[in-house]
Motif scaffolding. Sequence first.
Motif, PDB file in Angstrom:
ATOM      1  N   ALA A 135      -1.336  -0.083   9.706  1.00  0.00           N
ATOM      2  CA  ALA A 135      -1.015   0.874   8.451  1.00  0.00           C
ATOM      3  C   ALA A 135      -0.379   2.122   9.015  1.00  0.00           C
ATOM      4  CB  ALA A 135      -2.170   1.060   7.789  1.00  0.00           C
ATOM      5  N   ILE A 136      -0.845   2.468  10.269  1.00  0.00           N
ATOM      6  CA  ILE A 136      -0.353   3.745  11.030  1.00  0.00           C
ATOM      7  C   ILE A 136       1.097   3.603  11.337  1.00  0.00           C
ATOM      8  CG2 ILE A 136      -0.438   4.971  13.010  1.00  0.00           C
ATOM      9  CD1 ILE A 136      -3.352   4.499  13.303  1.00  0.00           C
ATOM     10  N   ARG A 137       1.373   2.282  12.007  1.00  0.00           N
ATOM     11  CA  ARG A 137       2.986   2.067  12.152  1.00  0.00           C
ATOM     12  C   ARG A 137       3.741   2.248  10.961  1.00  0.00           C
ATOM     13  NH1 ARG A 137       4.821  -2.526  11.533  1.00  0.00           N
ATOM     14  NH2 ARG A 137       2.980  -3.538  11.788  1.00  0.00           N
ATOM     15  N   GLY A 138       3.256   1.382   9.857  1.00  0.00           N
ATOM     16  CA  GLY A 138       4.126   1.468   8.606  1.00  0.00           C
ATOM     17  C   GLY A 138       4.085   2.771   7.896  1.00  0.00           C
ATOM     18  N   GLY A 139       2.974   3.436   7.860  1.00  0.00           N
ATOM     19  CA  GLY A 139       3.208   4.664   7.425  1.00  0.00           C
ATOM     20  C   GLY A 139       4.083   5.686   8.089  1.00  0.00           C
ATOM     21  N   MET A 140       3.920   5.640   9.506  1.00  0.00           N
ATOM     22  CA  MET A 140       4.578   6.547  10.196  1.00  0.00           C
ATOM     23  C   MET A 140       6.341   6.287   9.978  1.00  0.00           C
ATOM     24  SD  MET A 140       7.116   6.444  12.965  1.00  0.00           S
ATOM     25  CE  MET A 140       6.448   5.076  13.848  1.00  0.00           C
ATOM     26  N   LEU A 141       6.611   4.851   9.777  1.00  0.00           N
ATOM     27  CA  LEU A 141       8.039   4.543   9.781  1.00  0.00           C
ATOM     28  C   LEU A 141       8.465   4.717   8.011  1.00  0.00           C
ATOM     29  CD1 LEU A 141      10.484   2.847  10.660  1.00  0.00           C
ATOM     30  CD2 LEU A 141       9.678   0.697   9.765  1.00  0.00           C
ATOM     31  N   ALA A 142       7.458   4.727   7.220  1.00  0.00           N
ATOM     32  CA  ALA A 142       7.863   4.909   5.868  1.00  0.00           C
ATOM     33  C   ALA A 142       8.214   6.402   5.533  1.00  0.00           C
ATOM     34  CB  ALA A 142       6.730   4.408   4.996  1.00  0.00           C
ATOM     35  N   VAL A 143       7.160   7.333   6.005  1.00  0.00           N
ATOM     36  CA  VAL A 143       7.652   8.769   6.000  1.00  0.00           C
ATOM     37  C   VAL A 143       8.724   9.357   6.815  1.00  0.00           C
ATOM     38  CG1 VAL A 143       6.415  10.922   6.182  1.00  0.00           C
ATOM     39  CG2 VAL A 143       5.124   9.252   5.388  1.00  0.00           C
TER      40      VAL A 143
ATOM     41  N   ASP B  54       0.910  -1.073   0.054  1.00  0.00           N
ATOM     42  CA  ASP B  54       0.067  -0.036  -0.211  1.00  0.00           C
ATOM     43  C   ASP B  54       0.995   1.258   0.071  1.00  0.00           C
ATOM     44  OD1 ASP B  54      -2.240  -1.217  -0.118  1.00  0.00           O
ATOM     45  OD2 ASP B  54      -2.681  -0.949   2.062  1.00  0.00           O
ATOM     46  N   ILE B  55       2.065   1.150   0.742  1.00  0.00           N
ATOM     47  CA  ILE B  55       2.927   2.481   0.917  1.00  0.00           C
ATOM     48  C   ILE B  55       3.619   2.787  -0.374  1.00  0.00           C
ATOM     49  CG2 ILE B  55       4.862   3.262   1.596  1.00  0.00           C
ATOM     50  CD1 ILE B  55       4.396   1.906   4.463  1.00  0.00           C
ATOM     51  N   LEU B  56       4.021   1.435  -1.301  1.00  0.00           N
ATOM     52  CA  LEU B  56       4.292   1.699  -2.849  1.00  0.00           C
ATOM     53  C   LEU B  56       3.471   2.222  -3.445  1.00  0.00           C
ATOM     54  CD1 LEU B  56       6.861  -1.287  -2.907  1.00  0.00           C
ATOM     55  CD2 LEU B  56       7.502   0.867  -2.366  1.00  0.00           C
ATOM     56  N   GLN B  57       2.107   2.033  -3.139  1.00  0.00           N
ATOM     57  CA  GLN B  57       1.153   2.357  -4.183  1.00  0.00           C
ATOM     58  C   GLN B  57       0.863   3.836  -3.894  1.00  0.00           C
ATOM     59  OE1 GLN B  57      -2.557   0.029  -3.999  1.00  0.00           O
ATOM     60  NE2 GLN B  57      -3.801   1.488  -5.154  1.00  0.00           N
ATOM     61  N   PHE B  58       0.856   4.296  -2.822  1.00  0.00           N
ATOM     62  CA  PHE B  58       0.269   5.747  -2.457  1.00  0.00           C
ATOM     63  C   PHE B  58       1.400   6.831  -2.346  1.00  0.00           C
ATOM     64  CE2 PHE B  58      -3.245   2.958  -0.675  1.00  0.00           C
ATOM     65  CZ  PHE B  58      -4.155   3.606  -1.384  1.00  0.00           C
ATOM     66  N   LEU B  59       2.619   6.490  -2.170  1.00  0.00           N
ATOM     67  CA  LEU B  59       3.780   7.119  -1.674  1.00  0.00           C
ATOM     68  C   LEU B  59       4.118   8.007  -3.150  1.00  0.00           C
ATOM     69  CD1 LEU B  59       5.664   8.701   0.221  1.00  0.00           C
ATOM     70  CD2 LEU B  59       7.158   6.532  -0.439  1.00  0.00           C
ATOM     71  N   PRO B  60       3.969   7.310  -4.366  1.00  0.00           N
ATOM     72  CA  PRO B  60       4.454   8.270  -5.423  1.00  0.00           C
ATOM     73  C   PRO B  60       3.432   9.421  -5.709  1.00  0.00           C
ATOM     74  CG  PRO B  60       4.416   5.803  -5.936  1.00  0.00           C
ATOM     75  CD  PRO B  60       3.849   5.844  -4.783  1.00  0.00           C
ATOM     76  N   ALA B  61       2.262   9.436  -5.345  1.00  0.00           N
ATOM     77  CA  ALA B  61       1.283  10.491  -5.747  1.00  0.00           C
ATOM     78  C   ALA B  61       1.863  11.684  -4.791  1.00  0.00           C
ATOM     79  CB  ALA B  61      -0.142  10.112  -5.426  1.00  0.00           C
ATOM     80  N   SER B  62       2.011  11.597  -3.535  1.00  0.00           N
ATOM     81  CA  SER B  62       2.695  12.682  -2.534  1.00  0.00           C
ATOM     82  C   SER B  62       3.924  13.081  -3.103  1.00  0.00           C
ATOM     83  CB  SER B  62       3.128  11.875  -1.266  1.00  0.00           C
ATOM     84  OG  SER B  62       1.931  11.405  -0.517  1.00  0.00           O
ATOM     85  N   LEU B  63       4.846  12.123  -3.470  1.00  0.00           N
ATOM     86  CA  LEU B  63       6.065  12.633  -4.190  1.00  0.00           C
ATOM     87  C   LEU B  63       5.963  13.426  -5.594  1.00  0.00           C
ATOM     88  CD1 LEU B  63       8.373   9.494  -3.701  1.00  0.00           C
ATOM     89  CD2 LEU B  63       8.447  11.574  -2.427  1.00  0.00           C
ATOM     90  N   GLU B  64       4.870  12.929  -6.210  1.00  0.00           N
ATOM     91  CA  GLU B  64       4.665  13.784  -7.492  1.00  0.00           C
ATOM     92  C   GLU B  64       4.096  15.363  -6.990  1.00  0.00           C
ATOM     93  OE1 GLU B  64       2.120  13.179 -11.552  1.00  0.00           O
ATOM     94  OE2 GLU B  64       1.232  12.433  -9.657  1.00  0.00           O
ATOM     95  N   LEU B  65       3.086  15.275  -6.170  1.00  0.00           N
ATOM     96  CA  LEU B  65       2.700  16.571  -5.727  1.00  0.00           C
ATOM     97  C   LEU B  65       3.683  17.449  -5.160  1.00  0.00           C
ATOM     98  CD1 LEU B  65       0.125  18.310  -5.574  1.00  0.00           C
ATOM     99  CD2 LEU B  65      -0.228  17.091  -3.413  1.00  0.00           C
ATOM    100  N   SER B  66       4.715  16.958  -4.554  1.00  0.00           N
ATOM    101  CA  SER B  66       5.865  17.514  -3.639  1.00  0.00           C
ATOM    102  C   SER B  66       6.646  18.167  -4.830  1.00  0.00           C
ATOM    103  CB  SER B  66       6.433  16.957  -2.608  1.00  0.00           C
ATOM    104  OG  SER B  66       5.506  16.668  -1.780  1.00  0.00           O
ATOM    105  N   PHE B  67       7.194  17.261  -5.756  1.00  0.00           N
ATOM    106  CA  PHE B  67       8.115  17.577  -6.919  1.00  0.00           C
ATOM    107  C   PHE B  67       7.585  18.623  -7.690  1.00  0.00           C
ATOM    108  CE2 PHE B  67       9.592  17.037 -11.091  1.00  0.00           C
ATOM    109  CZ  PHE B  67      11.015  17.207 -10.986  1.00  0.00           C
TER     110      PHE B  67
END
Length: 343
Positions: free
Chosen positions: A305-313, A91-104
């Motif tokens: 998901a909260i634990r994994g998202g916190m660790l990933a970000v 799920d992180i690999l699926q949703f993270l690119p959208a955040s990176l695209e917006l930030s870029f």
Amino acid sequence: MLIYLGRRLNLLVITLLILCIASYILAFLVPGDPLINLSGNPSPSADQSAQLRLMYALDQGYVAGFWQYLKLTLAGNWGLSLTSQNPVFQDILQFLPASLELSFYAMLISLLVGLPLGIMAGLKHRKFADMGILSVSLMGFSVPVFWLALLLILIFALQWGMLPISGRLSLLYEVPHQSGFMLIDILLADISDKSAVLNDAIRHLVLPTLSLSIVTSALVIRLTRRSVINVMSSDYIKAAYAKGLSHAQVFWRHGMKNALLPIMPQLAMQFTVLLTNAMIIEVIFSWPGIGEWLIQAIYQRDFPAIRGGMLAVSSLVVIFTIAVDIIIRLIYPLSKRQFHAQV
């Protein structure tokens, strides 16, 4: 330089280790069974529970359990999401690119707008243009991101009806997921009427990107203005004028690179600020990124998901920050010492 690289890599490893320890402890602090919080299996059978306890080494103490958790984390086994029952890492690999695209895109606009205005304000120090640009940047820097986003929605979407409010693409179009970056996926996809789909994606991108880039542009303007003022008042600039060089020759030969090099690390670090602000913007615009995914996980008490998202970000921010620090030191060795002129 080798000592410096060793220190930075050591700092990176220690920081990531601390983040892993914090995420492991979080599984025991949040409500619910720690086994469910680690694995994401909401109702394991007796055999599954025994296998999971053996896999996470919960009966062998916290040290052995953390060591096993660390090995599973490095292997990409971050447990299952309680709501979707998909692997958290997937799920992180699926949703993270959208955040990176917006930030870029927001960072790109901030640099394209902020650098020229900051240079102009620095060259016109204490003149009308400087005061005007500085006032506008102060207003942009003072406005909260979420309030600015709501204001843009009110004006451009609700009153004028020019731009869409939410999402990355209209429901009329469907683009195959390849890289996770919408514009790239559209260009790579074999679909009919590609120009219309691309235009629709850009229209969805305008409001979230503006909401992020306005605040960051104000900061870029202030950083660039201060650096240009300091450089143009330096002794070597006065010596260049004494040689008979014109104002344009002095600035482009001696002032420009000396003004930009000191602020490069600060500009690069703004990407991490953009990434965290993007998580707020995603909620307002229903942008399917890591921020929106995390907020939904919090609402639904999806602790894996909260634990994994916190660790990933947090890991992404730490890795990017230290990587930028190393790159800046390699291309500009004086960044950690006093600044000298690059004539």
